[in-house]
Design an enzyme around this catalytic site. Structure first.
Site, PDB file in Angstrom:
ATOM      1  N   ARG A 283      -2.361  -1.600  -0.114  1.00 45.87           N
ATOM      2  CA  ARG A 283      -2.827  -2.318   1.181  1.00 45.87           C
ATOM      3  C   ARG A 283      -2.490  -3.811   1.206  1.00 45.87           C
ATOM      4  O   ARG A 283      -2.221  -4.326   0.095  1.00 45.87           O
ATOM      5  CB  ARG A 283      -4.537  -2.370   0.873  1.00 45.87           C
ATOM      6  CG  ARG A 283      -5.115  -2.920   2.281  1.00 45.87           C
ATOM      7  CD  ARG A 283      -5.534  -1.942   3.324  1.00 45.87           C
ATOM      8  NE  ARG A 283      -6.402  -2.424   4.319  1.00 45.87           N
ATOM      9  CZ  ARG A 283      -6.340  -2.244   5.708  1.00 45.87           C
ATOM     10  NH1 ARG A 283      -5.485  -1.337   6.016  1.00 45.87           N
ATOM     11  NH2 ARG A 283      -7.055  -2.605   6.129  1.00 45.87           N
TER      12      ARG A 283
ATOM     13  N   THR B 130      -1.354   4.144  12.957  1.00 45.19           N
ATOM     14  CA  THR B 130      -1.466   4.553  11.560  1.00 45.19           C
ATOM     15  C   THR B 130      -0.801   5.994  11.395  1.00 45.19           C
ATOM     16  O   THR B 130      -0.727   6.493  12.404  1.00 45.19           O
ATOM     17  CB  THR B 130      -2.947   4.488  10.970  1.00 45.19           C
ATOM     18  OG1 THR B 130      -3.511   3.363  11.040  1.00 45.19           O
ATOM     19  CG2 THR B 130      -2.973   4.873   9.680  1.00 45.19           C
TER      20      THR B 130
ATOM     21  N   THR C 218      -0.129   2.379   7.388  1.00 45.48           N
ATOM     22  CA  THR C 218      -0.325   1.619   8.688  1.00 45.48           C
ATOM     23  C   THR C 218       0.380   0.324   8.809  1.00 45.48           C
ATOM     24  O   THR C 218       0.699  -0.460   7.876  1.00 45.48           O
ATOM     25  CB  THR C 218      -1.821   1.625   8.794  1.00 45.48           C
ATOM     26  OG1 THR C 218      -2.237   1.126  10.196  1.00 45.48           O
ATOM     27  CG2 THR C 218      -2.240   0.529   7.865  1.00 45.48           C
TER      28      THR C 218
ATOM     29  N   SER D 154     -10.573  -1.234   5.123  1.00 43.59           N
ATOM     30  CA  SER D 154      -9.652  -0.275   5.673  1.00 43.59           C
ATOM     31  C   SER D 154     -10.616   0.980   5.989  1.00 43.59           C
ATOM     32  O   SER D 154     -11.723   1.229   5.379  1.00 43.59           O
ATOM     33  CB  SER D 154      -8.572   0.178   4.894  1.00 43.59           C
ATOM     34  OG  SER D 154      -7.836   1.164   5.713  1.00 43.59           O
TER      35      SER D 154
ATOM     36  N   GLY E 118      -6.321   6.805  13.032  1.00 40.38           N
ATOM     37  CA  GLY E 118      -7.387   6.557  14.106  1.00 40.38           C
ATOM     38  C   GLY E 118      -8.181   5.088  14.372  1.00 40.38           C
ATOM     39  O   GLY E 118      -9.250   5.395  14.464  1.00 40.38           O
TER      40      GLY E 118
HETATM   41  N1  GLY Z   1      -5.759  -0.680   9.898  1.00 41.63           N
HETATM   42  C1  GLY Z   1      -6.568   0.652  10.022  1.00 41.63           C
HETATM   43  C2  GLY Z   1      -7.156   0.616   8.693  1.00 41.63           C
HETATM   44  O1  GLY Z   1      -6.834   0.444   7.841  1.00 41.63           O
HETATM   45  O2  GLY Z   1      -8.235   1.017   9.002  1.00 41.63           O
END
Ligand code: GLY
Length: 575
Positions: free
Chosen positions: A100, A373, A391, A444, A464
């Site tokens: 991330r 994503t 994403t 996230s 989503g």
């Molecule tokens: N950017 C969407 C998520 O990581 O939930």
């Protein structure tokens, strides 16, 4: 006479013929081949080719992920991040790679306020301030070097080739560009890539990214340093600065993926293995499924089933709002939040016939942005598996390509609670637990998941935004009901996230009488069919990609979301 019949019956039971007919087929120890499902056929084909060339599921994941980064800049890319859930068949262990993005030090909450103290949504969603330090390149290097068996160069080769030679633009790409056009054309680097021929990308045109091909080559040659140090890093720092942002060389060189312990729990005879924080998905799934477990959902009417599922969603998303964030920065009571007792307490507050109103939230409902994503699922012939969701956040992320790199930056900073209690692009809020801090990961919803029963193994996930978790929930319930992979990918979708206090549904996801029954129980149901003229409302959500291995029949099946015409689920036989 009776005695003769009984003897005959017992004799028959003991006969080898009856024993063979009644004994269940033995469980296969290895899948009959490999399976890949992803949101783009080129990515699926690259993954299958790597498997044919002797790579394992983890090498295939590097290929699929990097090709998606090239062909779906709308959804993910090496300027973004992702989560990779792995199962290593040899050791029997599951791993969770957290790649991330992290917050740069300059991105304090104050940086997102206008001079009058109001929230600067443009800064949160567009351009350099919306971007976190990318994690995906480090994730690919880690995946290849720690878990794969092929050189990174080989697994990245399909992405490099497609970036250089190009691929045909598809409808979703062209539509997405149109909807983000104003933002994207603010940036010199983006114009150089997307307006290379002087015009906006059009469906059917071939889209080439030579700078991105070179950046991927440097990653292939030099690993981590090819992106986070050296010429690419220098261009990233200069490009961000030229557009008014502030990243440091130390932040890039200091980026590290985290291997985290996946979250596990039982549901209805299945072991669920899923995403821990900083994903909110695993905890929410554990809460929702444990709340639902005592009900025999299959025996209920559709309205009753949707009502109870929505009530579980409402309660789990409320906890998401207050308690969840990056576990390296905030203490999360995992034991409490995921315990069966806690779920039982939450269940006891559900009225089986009446909606529980969510706490009142003043102000307008926040319409949800188009989400993006991407997700892919892989099983190989050894039984290794990968569920990966990656994403750049919203459509085309921040909209900003860094000149000379081909790297489109994410706009993941909007996943932080940049202003406490202010809904983000997905309409979800947060407070302290998800406030931005230097080096912190934003919460996230990405929820790559495995389901393992005595005789079936499934790998699933979807994009989503905040709806990811409820789409994965419906997928799990679908598999638990006995559906196959394709039927799971096609399931109609509904969603509730505590605030706004309304059930959202896809067009025609629920029959009119079920909508009426839910309304009679006190639910607000937002149906695209009834959206007032001029109000945005999306008809179809998600892009679920799943593969399953039925160990009893020893067959692999793939499911690709029918909402996305360019996705593909493919299978190969073991050599
Ligand atoms: N950017 C969407 C998520 O990581 O939930």
């Amino acid at each position: 006479m009776k005695m003769i019949r009984w003897t005959l019956f017992v004799g028959l039971l003991l006969s080898p013929w009856v024993q063979a007919a009644q004994a269940p087929a033995p469980l296969a120890q290895h899948p009959p081949g490999g399976a890949v499902a992803s949101a783009h056929a080129l990515a699926t084909d690259a993954g299958l080719q790597i498997l044919r060339d002797g790579g394992n599921a983890f090498d295939a994941a590097v290929a699929v992920s990097s090709v998606l980064s090239v062909v779906e800049p709308i959804s993910s890319g090496i300027g973004g991040g992702g989560f990779f859930l792995l199962h290593d068949a040899k050791t029997g262990q599951d791993h969770f790679i957290d790649a991330r993005e992290i917050a740069p030090a300059a991105a304090t909450p104050q940086a997102y306020l206008k001079p009058d103290g109001s929230f600067d949504r443009d800064r949160a969603e567009n351009g350099p301030w919306s971007a976190g330090i990318p994690g995906l390149p480090a994730g690919l290097v880690h995946l290849a070097t720690r878990h794969g068996r092929l050189p990174l160069k080989q697994s990245l080769a399909p992405a490099i080739r497609i970036a250089r030679e190009g691929f045909p633009i598809y409808a979703r790409f062209a539509r997405g560009y149109e909807s983000r056009r104003e933002v994207m054309e603010r940036y010199k680097g983006t114009r150089a890539v997307f307006l290379a021929d002087g015009d906006a990308p059009e469906e059917g045109e071939v889209f080439k990214q030579p700078d991105l091909a070179r950046t991927l080559e440097l990653l292939a040659e030099h690993g981590f340093d090819g992106f986070y140090r050296g010429p690419v890093a220098k261009k990233l720092l200069e490009g961000v600065k030229a557009e008014g942002g502030r990243w440091t060389a130390g932040e890039l060189a200091g980026y590290r993926i985290k291997e985290r312990e996946p979250l596990r729990f039982e549901y209805d005879g299945w072991q669920i293995v899923t995403a821990p924080p900083p994903s909110s998905g695993g905890i929410a799934l554990a809460q929702m499924l444990q709340m639902l477990e005592p009900w025999d959902l299959a025996k209920l009417t559709q309205a009753e089933r949707v009502h109870l599922t929505v009530e579980a969603m409402r309660r789990a998303y409320r906890d998401r709002t207050f308690f969840l964030g990056d576990p390296d920065f905030v203490k999360i009571s995992m034991r409490q939040l995921t315990s069966a007792d806690y779920a039982a307490g939450q269940r006891s507050t559900i009225n089986p016939r009446k909606a529980t109103p969510s706490d009142l939230l003043s102000g307008e409902q926040t319409p949800m942005e188009d989400e993006d994503t991407t997700h892919f699922s892989i099983i190989d012939a050894e039984g290794n598996r990968v569920a990966a969701t990656q994403t750049v956040n919203l459509l085309f992320g921040s909209g900003m390509v860094v000149p000379g790199t081909g790297v489109l930056l994410n706009n993941e900073m909007d996943d932080f609670a940049l202003k406490p209690g202010t809904p983000n692009a997905f309409g979800v809020m947060g407070y302290d637990a998800n406030a931005p801090k230097p080096g912190k990961r934003m919460l996230s919803s990405m929820t790559p998941t495995f389901m393992v029963s005595q005789d079936r193994v499934a790998v699933l996930g979807t994009p989503g935004g905040s709806r990811i978790i409820t789409m994965v929930l419906l997928g799990i319930l679908g598999y638990a009901d006995g559906l196959d992979a394709q039927a799971v990918a096609a399931l109609p979708r509904y969603h509730h996230q505590w605030m706004p206090d309304a059930i959202g549904i896809e067009r025609d996801a629920l029959p009119d009488d079920v909508v009426a029954a839910l309304r009679a129980m006190g639910h607000t149901v937002n149906s695209p069919k009834e959206a007032p003229a001029g109000r945005r409302s999306s008809d179809a959500w998600g892009n679920l990609q799943t593969v399953e291995w039925d160990r009893r029949a020893n067959v692999l099946r793939g499911g690709t979301d029918p909402r996305n015409p360019v996705g593909r689920a493919g299978m190969i036989e073991a050599p």
